[in-house]
Design an enzyme around this catalytic site. Structure first.
Site, PDB file in Angstrom:
ATOM      1  N   ARG A 158       9.680   2.977 -10.984  1.00  0.00           N
ATOM      2  CA  ARG A 158      10.501   2.974  -9.680  1.00  0.00           C
ATOM      3  C   ARG A 158      10.053   2.542  -8.654  1.00  0.00           C
ATOM      4  O   ARG A 158       9.579   3.396  -7.726  1.00  0.00           O
ATOM      5  CB  ARG A 158      11.129   4.490 -10.003  1.00  0.00           C
ATOM      6  CG  ARG A 158      11.822   4.931 -10.889  1.00  0.00           C
ATOM      7  CD  ARG A 158      12.173   6.340 -11.102  1.00  0.00           C
ATOM      8  NE  ARG A 158      12.925   6.847 -12.462  1.00  0.00           N
ATOM      9  CZ  ARG A 158      13.408   7.928 -12.588  1.00  0.00           C
ATOM     10  NH1 ARG A 158      13.117   9.038 -11.808  1.00  0.00           N
ATOM     11  NH2 ARG A 158      14.018   8.171 -13.517  1.00  0.00           N
TER      12      ARG A 158
ATOM     13  N   ASP B 255       9.510   1.440  -4.823  1.00  0.00           N
ATOM     14  CA  ASP B 255      10.294   2.206  -3.455  1.00  0.00           C
ATOM     15  C   ASP B 255      10.485   0.872  -2.881  1.00  0.00           C
ATOM     16  O   ASP B 255      10.425  -0.156  -3.157  1.00  0.00           O
ATOM     17  CB  ASP B 255       8.889   2.650  -2.918  1.00  0.00           C
ATOM     18  CG  ASP B 255       8.527   4.166  -3.546  1.00  0.00           C
ATOM     19  OD1 ASP B 255       9.262   4.728  -4.077  1.00  0.00           O
ATOM     20  OD2 ASP B 255       7.255   4.206  -3.501  1.00  0.00           O
TER      21      ASP B 255
ATOM     22  N   TYR C 284      -0.593  -2.696 -11.308  1.00  0.00           N
ATOM     23  CA  TYR C 284       0.010  -3.008  -9.879  1.00  0.00           C
ATOM     24  C   TYR C 284      -1.050  -3.800  -9.064  1.00  0.00           C
ATOM     25  O   TYR C 284      -2.374  -3.813  -9.274  1.00  0.00           O
ATOM     26  CB  TYR C 284       0.263  -1.614  -9.198  1.00  0.00           C
ATOM     27  CG  TYR C 284       1.450  -1.108  -9.467  1.00  0.00           C
ATOM     28  CD1 TYR C 284       2.493  -1.268  -8.771  1.00  0.00           C
ATOM     29  CD2 TYR C 284       1.546   0.054 -10.290  1.00  0.00           C
ATOM     30  CE1 TYR C 284       3.898  -0.475  -8.815  1.00  0.00           C
ATOM     31  CE2 TYR C 284       2.805   0.298 -10.654  1.00  0.00           C
ATOM     32  CZ  TYR C 284       3.927   0.211 -10.042  1.00  0.00           C
ATOM     33  OH  TYR C 284       4.829   1.001 -10.380  1.00  0.00           O
TER      34      TYR C 284
ATOM     35  N   ARG D 207      -0.137   3.518  -2.987  1.00  0.00           N
ATOM     36  CA  ARG D 207      -0.179   3.037  -1.540  1.00  0.00           C
ATOM     37  C   ARG D 207      -1.071   4.279  -0.843  1.00  0.00           C
ATOM     38  O   ARG D 207      -1.862   3.917   0.089  1.00  0.00           O
ATOM     39  CB  ARG D 207       1.204   3.300  -1.064  1.00  0.00           C
ATOM     40  CG  ARG D 207       1.974   2.045  -1.486  1.00  0.00           C
ATOM     41  CD  ARG D 207       3.572   2.291  -1.118  1.00  0.00           C
ATOM     42  NE  ARG D 207       3.642   2.654   0.436  1.00  0.00           N
ATOM     43  CZ  ARG D 207       4.871   3.105   0.974  1.00  0.00           C
ATOM     44  NH1 ARG D 207       5.955   3.497   0.151  1.00  0.00           N
ATOM     45  NH2 ARG D 207       4.779   3.253   2.275  1.00  0.00           N
TER      46      ARG D 207
END
Length: 264
Positions: A52, A54, A114, A206
């Site tokens: 999901r 952002d 990622y 992040r």
């Protein structure tokens, strides 16, 4: 069988979306994808994303599962072309696979990877780069050895409540990191962080990058990073890195879940 599970591997520019997940009012990747599926399947069709992402986060390998009409089973390449013909320009379907019954893009995933991009030259401020990386610029040199030391500490299983958003909708915060490293970008314009784990928490990458960069800029001591890996809350973490530098790079599944290797 009237329908079969399909997997679409998609790329998208997240700058114009309020993330992957459908929202009541904001534009999202999931809503755009489901609108096209409804046209092609002749009924409302739910699209399940493996991650999901952002607002502002991009994808190079988002995995999306959906139930497709049986007529597409023998022609996944045609389904891919039909999706790309109808989707907005910010979304592109790279591959379509027919999957085994019971496949779910989120629950069936064994790993997600990622990538985070940082620009460390003056040209990072270019309007053609700034929306796709963290433009630190040349005035703030990063201590690359410090970055790599922190990345090495990530590998293994940890409780990431000290490096994730508070109040995450999860039963536990433990994640198993298989790969984490920093490397100079191929274009020589900065650094790239790659991390792969069995699962990720909200804002986790992040928060990790934001804290690593603060350490590499000398804003906080390197000893802070292992302390955060053992923390019971995120109050001591640095602010999360900006979303535009983050990319969902790839999602992994067991080979036996693929009904056939149908790509185009």
């Amino acid at each position: 069988m009237t329908s079969r599970p399909f997997l679409a591997v998609i790329q998208y520019d997240g700058g114009g979306f309020a993330g992957w997940q459908r929202q009541p009012a904001d534009r999202t990747v999931q809503a755009e994808f489901e609108a096209v599926l409804e046209r092609l399947m002749g009924r409302k069709t739910t699209a399940t994303g493996a991650g999901r992402t952002d607002t502002g986060v991009h994808a190079l390998g988002q995995a999306v599962s959906f139930a497709g009409a049986a007529r597409w089973v023998s022609q996944p390449a045609d389904l891919r072309r039909a999706l790309n013909a109808l989707l907005p320009h910010e979304i592109w379907v790279q591959q379509v696979h027919v999957m085994q019954p019971g496949f779910d893009a989120r629950r069936s995933a064994t790993a997600r990877r990622y990538r985070y991009l940082i620009g460390t030259d003056e040209a990072a401020a270019s309007p053609f780069r700034k929306p796709y990386e963290w433009a630190l610029g040349a005035s703030r040199p990063l201590q690359t050895g410090t970055l790599e030391s922190a990345a090495t500490a990530l590998v293994g299983e940890h409780d990431f409540r000290g490096l994730a958003a508070a109040g995450a909708n999860t039963t536990h915060y433990r994640c198993r990191v298989a790969l984490a490293h920093w490397a100079p970008r191929a274009d020589g314009a900065g650094m790239a962080f790659t991390v792969e784990a069995d699962r990720f928490l909200h804002h986790m990458v992040r928060f990790i990058v934001g804290t690593m960069v603060d350490i590499a800029l000398g804003r906080r001591p390197p000893a802070d990073f292992p302390r955060l890996l053992a923390a019971t809350d995120n109050l001591a973490a640095s602010p999360p890195a900006p979303p535009q530098g983050l990319y969902l790079d790839a999602v992994r599944y067991p080979p036996d879940l693929y009904a056939e290797e149908s790509t185009s």
